[in-house]
Scaffold this active site. Structure first.
Site, PDB file in Angstrom:
ATOM      1  N   SER A  88      -2.644   0.761  -1.233  1.00  0.00           N
ATOM      2  CA  SER A  88      -1.591   1.834  -1.145  1.00  0.00           C
ATOM      3  C   SER A  88      -2.064   2.736  -2.184  1.00  0.00           C
ATOM      4  O   SER A  88      -2.402   2.256  -3.347  1.00  0.00           O
ATOM      5  CB  SER A  88      -0.255   1.264  -1.350  1.00  0.00           C
ATOM      6  OG  SER A  88       0.739   2.423  -1.672  1.00  0.00           O
TER       7      SER A  88
ATOM      8  N   TYR B 256       6.898  -3.909  -5.015  1.00  0.00           N
ATOM      9  CA  TYR B 256       5.725  -3.408  -3.833  1.00  0.00           C
ATOM     10  C   TYR B 256       4.739  -2.840  -4.655  1.00  0.00           C
ATOM     11  O   TYR B 256       3.584  -2.973  -4.294  1.00  0.00           O
ATOM     12  CB  TYR B 256       6.455  -2.348  -3.051  1.00  0.00           C
ATOM     13  CG  TYR B 256       5.469  -1.688  -2.046  1.00  0.00           C
ATOM     14  CD1 TYR B 256       5.211  -2.360  -0.779  1.00  0.00           C
ATOM     15  CD2 TYR B 256       5.132  -0.546  -2.395  1.00  0.00           C
ATOM     16  CE1 TYR B 256       4.216  -1.721  -0.030  1.00  0.00           C
ATOM     17  CE2 TYR B 256       4.050   0.261  -1.155  1.00  0.00           C
ATOM     18  CZ  TYR B 256       3.823  -0.523  -0.036  1.00  0.00           C
ATOM     19  OH  TYR B 256       2.959  -0.086   0.591  1.00  0.00           O
TER      20      TYR B 256
END
Length: 254
Positions: free
Chosen positions: A138, A151
């Site tokens: 990500s 996250y």
């Protein structure tokens, strides 16, 4: 790497970005696409088969949080069937900072374990042929969305792991690169839970800014697969594919 006639394992190939990427992959004509996912979706599997009937699409239920030995056992079954596997895509991910342990287990440990398991079959030190790993990380691995620090940290860890894999390629014969999507309109974004509820509207706030579709992301994903550049850090954002130049601030000198 041309996708045509290749054998590909795609972990979480039925999710938001995953399913659109699976669609784009089968259009390119691999020999086999093996999808490992926690939730079965017979309709999606049937659709993938219909897109290109020449491609064998197979589904196995798989939870990336299972013990390493179980993953190795599943891969042994797959390798016995296919004989060779060219590409492993690790795509499992959750975005819920209320679930701290599961976030780390899925986003990081699961990626590490699945990769570790396939080394049993690929590592050239064991007589293996080598292979390619594409890990979906990500852009939050570059710069955190600070309202979801768990996250973001899990994705940074996955990115670091992938970079190390690439550097180990001369030893193992296994190359690796990371796929780092920007904010993409998927159900995952809508289900954001911030850490300790520091920002209950984090998902809504992100979607107020420019995003990309899962199809745009998937199309660029396939371009990254075809480029097959060991150590590449691919940013897939706003419909663009960008090779990120990583700045080195420290070196172990070993």
């Amino acid at each position: 790497m041309a996708i045509a006639n290749k054998n590909i394992i795609f972990v979480a190939g039925l999710g938001g970005i995953g399913l659109d990427t699976s669609r784009e992959i089968v259009k390119s004509g691999p020999k086999n696409l093996v999808i490992l996912d926690r939730i079965d979706n017979p309709t999606a599997i049937a659709e993938l088969k219909a897109i290109n009937p020449k491609v064998t699409v197979t589904f196995y239920p798989y939870d990336v949080t299972v013990p390493l030995a179980e993953t190795t056992k599943l891969l042994k079954t797959i390798f016995a069937q296919l004989k060779t596997v060219d590409l492993l895509i690790n795509g499992a991910g959750i975005l819920d900072d209320h679930q701290i342990e599961r976030t780390i287990a899925v986003n990081f440990t699961g990626t590490v374990n699945t990769t570790t398991a396939i080394m049993e079959f690929w590592d050239k030190r064991k007589g293996g042929p080598g292979g390619v790993v594409a890990n979906i990380c990500s852009v939050t691995g570059f710069n955190a969305i600070y309202q979801v620090p768990v996250y973001s940290a899990s994705k940074a860890a996955a990115l670091s792991f992938t970079n190390s894999l690439a550097r180990l390629a001369p030893i193992t014969g296994v190359t690796a690169y990371s796929i780092n999507p920007g904010i993409t309109r998927t159900p995952l974004v809508h289900r954001f839970n911030s850490w300790l509820d520091v920002e209950p509207r984090v998902g809504e706030l992100l979607l107020e800014h420019p995003t990309q579709t899962t199809l745009e992301c998937a199309q660029n994903f396939v371009k990254a697969i075809e480029a097959n550049k060991n150590g590449a850090i691919w940013q897939l954002d706003l419909g663009q594919l960008i090779a990120v130049e990583w700045t080195k601030h420290w070196d172990s000198h070993i």
